[in-house]
Scaffold this motif. Structure first.
Motif, PDB file in Angstrom:
ATOM      1  N   THR A  81       0.783  -1.116  -0.271  1.00 48.73           N
ATOM      2  CA  THR A  81       0.390   0.254  -0.211  1.00 48.73           C
ATOM      3  C   THR A  81       0.638   1.490  -0.087  1.00 48.73           C
ATOM      4  N   MET A  82       1.948   1.625   0.690  1.00 45.37           N
ATOM      5  CA  MET A  82       3.222   1.953   0.698  1.00 45.37           C
ATOM      6  C   MET A  82       3.817   2.596  -0.401  1.00 45.37           C
ATOM      7  N   LEU A  83       3.611   1.590  -1.034  1.00 45.66           N
ATOM      8  CA  LEU A  83       4.392   1.764  -2.488  1.00 45.66           C
ATOM      9  C   LEU A  83       4.219   2.095  -3.605  1.00 45.66           C
ATOM     10  N   LEU A  84       2.528   1.746  -3.478  1.00 36.17           N
ATOM     11  CA  LEU A  84       1.122   2.648  -4.537  1.00 36.17           C
ATOM     12  C   LEU A  84       1.510   4.044  -4.529  1.00 36.17           C
ATOM     13  N   GLU A  85       2.621   5.073  -3.495  1.00 35.95           N
ATOM     14  CA  GLU A  85       2.472   6.206  -4.126  1.00 35.95           C
ATOM     15  C   GLU A  85       3.544   6.348  -4.850  1.00 35.95           C
ATOM     16  N   ASP A  86       4.385   6.033  -4.298  1.00 36.79           N
ATOM     17  CA  ASP A  86       5.735   6.110  -4.998  1.00 36.79           C
ATOM     18  C   ASP A  86       6.997   4.571  -4.603  1.00 36.79           C
ATOM     19  N   ASP A  87       8.110   4.611  -5.724  1.00 36.08           N
ATOM     20  CA  ASP A  87       9.073   4.914  -4.896  1.00 36.08           C
ATOM     21  C   ASP A  87       9.835   4.796  -3.484  1.00 36.08           C
ATOM     22  N   MET A  88      10.108   3.880  -2.912  1.00 36.05           N
ATOM     23  CA  MET A  88      10.761   3.994  -1.766  1.00 36.05           C
ATOM     24  C   MET A  88      12.194   3.536  -1.387  1.00 36.05           C
ATOM     25  N   ALA A  89      12.753   4.459  -0.158  1.00 32.61           N
ATOM     26  CA  ALA A  89      14.323   3.918   0.412  1.00 32.61           C
ATOM     27  C   ALA A  89      13.850   3.092   1.296  1.00 32.61           C
ATOM     28  N   VAL A  90      14.406   1.623   1.141  1.00 31.24           N
ATOM     29  CA  VAL A  90      14.026   0.279   2.359  1.00 31.24           C
ATOM     30  C   VAL A  90      13.853   1.401   3.646  1.00 31.24           C
ATOM     31  N   THR A  91      14.912   2.132   4.076  1.00 32.45           N
ATOM     32  CA  THR A  91      14.928   2.897   5.377  1.00 32.45           C
ATOM     33  C   THR A  91      13.521   3.227   5.777  1.00 32.45           C
ATOM     34  N   ASP A  92      13.314   4.472   4.475  1.00 26.97           N
ATOM     35  CA  ASP A  92      11.685   4.840   4.641  1.00 26.97           C
ATOM     36  C   ASP A  92      10.730   4.094   4.803  1.00 26.97           C
ATOM     37  N   VAL A  93      10.501   2.776   3.679  1.00 27.82           N
ATOM     38  CA  VAL A  93       9.647   1.749   4.079  1.00 27.82           C
ATOM     39  C   VAL A  93       9.382   1.094   5.387  1.00 27.82           C
ATOM     40  N   ALA A  94      10.444   0.937   5.787  1.00 28.02           N
ATOM     41  CA  ALA A  94      10.059   0.189   7.233  1.00 28.02           C
ATOM     42  C   ALA A  94      10.287   1.495   9.021  1.00 28.02           C
ATOM     43  N   ASP A  95      10.765   2.761   8.281  1.00 23.76           N
ATOM     44  CA  ASP A  95      10.279   4.381   9.095  1.00 23.76           C
ATOM     45  C   ASP A  95       8.799   3.448  10.176  1.00 23.76           C
ATOM     46  N   PRO A  96       7.352   3.308   9.983  1.00 22.93           N
ATOM     47  CA  PRO A  96       6.507   3.506  10.523  1.00 22.93           C
ATOM     48  C   PRO A  96       6.088   1.796  11.364  1.00 22.93           C
ATOM     49  N   PHE A  97       7.342   1.624  11.285  1.00 19.83           N
ATOM     50  CA  PHE A  97       7.097  -0.148  11.308  1.00 19.83           C
ATOM     51  C   PHE A  97       7.634  -0.635  13.126  1.00 19.83           C
ATOM     52  N   GLU A  98       7.047  -0.389  13.452  1.00 17.84           N
ATOM     53  CA  GLU A  98       8.042  -1.456  15.331  1.00 17.84           C
ATOM     54  C   GLU A  98       8.668  -2.580  14.864  1.00 17.84           C
ATOM     55  N   MET A  99       9.743  -3.139  14.075  1.00 19.25           N
ATOM     56  CA  MET A  99      10.357  -3.640  14.388  1.00 19.25           C
ATOM     57  C   MET A  99      11.772  -3.566  13.104  1.00 19.25           C
ATOM     58  N   SER A 100      12.539  -4.720  13.330  1.00 18.34           N
ATOM     59  CA  SER A 100      13.994  -4.390  12.895  1.00 18.34           C
ATOM     60  C   SER A 100      14.214  -4.085  11.453  1.00 18.34           C
ATOM     61  N   LEU A 101      15.270  -3.217  11.354  1.00 14.26           N
ATOM     62  CA  LEU A 101      15.334  -3.420   9.551  1.00 14.26           C
ATOM     63  C   LEU A 101      15.888  -4.759   8.844  1.00 14.26           C
ATOM     64  N   ALA A 102      16.471  -5.884   9.748  1.00 14.81           N
ATOM     65  CA  ALA A 102      16.499  -6.997   9.567  1.00 14.81           C
ATOM     66  C   ALA A 102      14.911  -7.148   8.723  1.00 14.81           C
ATOM     67  N   ALA A 103      14.394  -7.340  10.370  1.00 16.97           N
ATOM     68  CA  ALA A 103      12.757  -7.314   9.878  1.00 16.97           C
ATOM     69  C   ALA A 103      11.808  -7.533   8.559  1.00 16.97           C
ATOM     70  N   ILE A 104      12.226  -6.117   7.904  1.00 16.41           N
ATOM     71  CA  ILE A 104      11.641  -5.797   6.870  1.00 16.41           C
ATOM     72  C   ILE A 104      12.128  -5.990   5.584  1.00 16.41           C
ATOM     73  N   SER A 105      13.241  -6.403   6.110  1.00 11.15           N
ATOM     74  CA  SER A 105      13.967  -6.570   4.821  1.00 11.15           C
ATOM     75  C   SER A 105      13.902  -8.049   4.955  1.00 11.15           C
TER      76      SER A 105
END
Length: 116
Positions: free
Chosen positions: A22-46
């Motif tokens: 849903t977030m990516l519907l708006e535009d391309d995003m950097a991985v760190t920006d994708v991870a921002d709203p979630f309360e989990m580690s960058l490794a988990a988002i990856s």
């Protein structure tokens, strides 16, 4: 290799991955920006991003030092076509179906009444 419907639906089964799409519907995003709203580690988002990538739902590319994620909307085409196949049927009116069965059963001869 083309992702299977099982792979696509498995990727869509997780609410975090659906939120990422849903977030990516708006535009391309950097991985760190994708991870921002979630309360989990960058490794988990990856890990979530890797599943979405394997399913063909997103692509990832490195631009400089930053890894970017892009939605791949065509990847949902096969799943959408499969689901639309179920839209060809009219919804069943259960009350009308029950009334039909009652009429049919009340007018049918009782099998116990037949002599052998």
């Amino acid at each position: 290799m083309e992702p299977t419907l099982d792979t696509v639906f498995a990727a869509l089964a997780d609410p975090t991955r659906r939120a990422i799409l849903t977030m990516l519907l708006e535009d391309d995003m950097a991985v760190t920006d994708v991870a921002d709203p979630f309360e989990m580690s960058l490794a988990a988002i990856s890990k979530h991003l890797a599943i979405l990538t394997r399913a063909g739902l997103i692509s990832q590319e490195k631009r400089g030092r930053v890894k970017w994620c892009k939605l791949e909307p065509d990847a949902l085409k096969a799943a959408s076509v499969w689901m639309q196949g179920f839209g060809q049927f009219e919804p069943v009116n259960l009350d009308a179906f029950e009334a039909f069965l009652e009429r049919e059963l009340s007018s049918a001869p009782d099998p116990r009444d037949t002599a052998e």
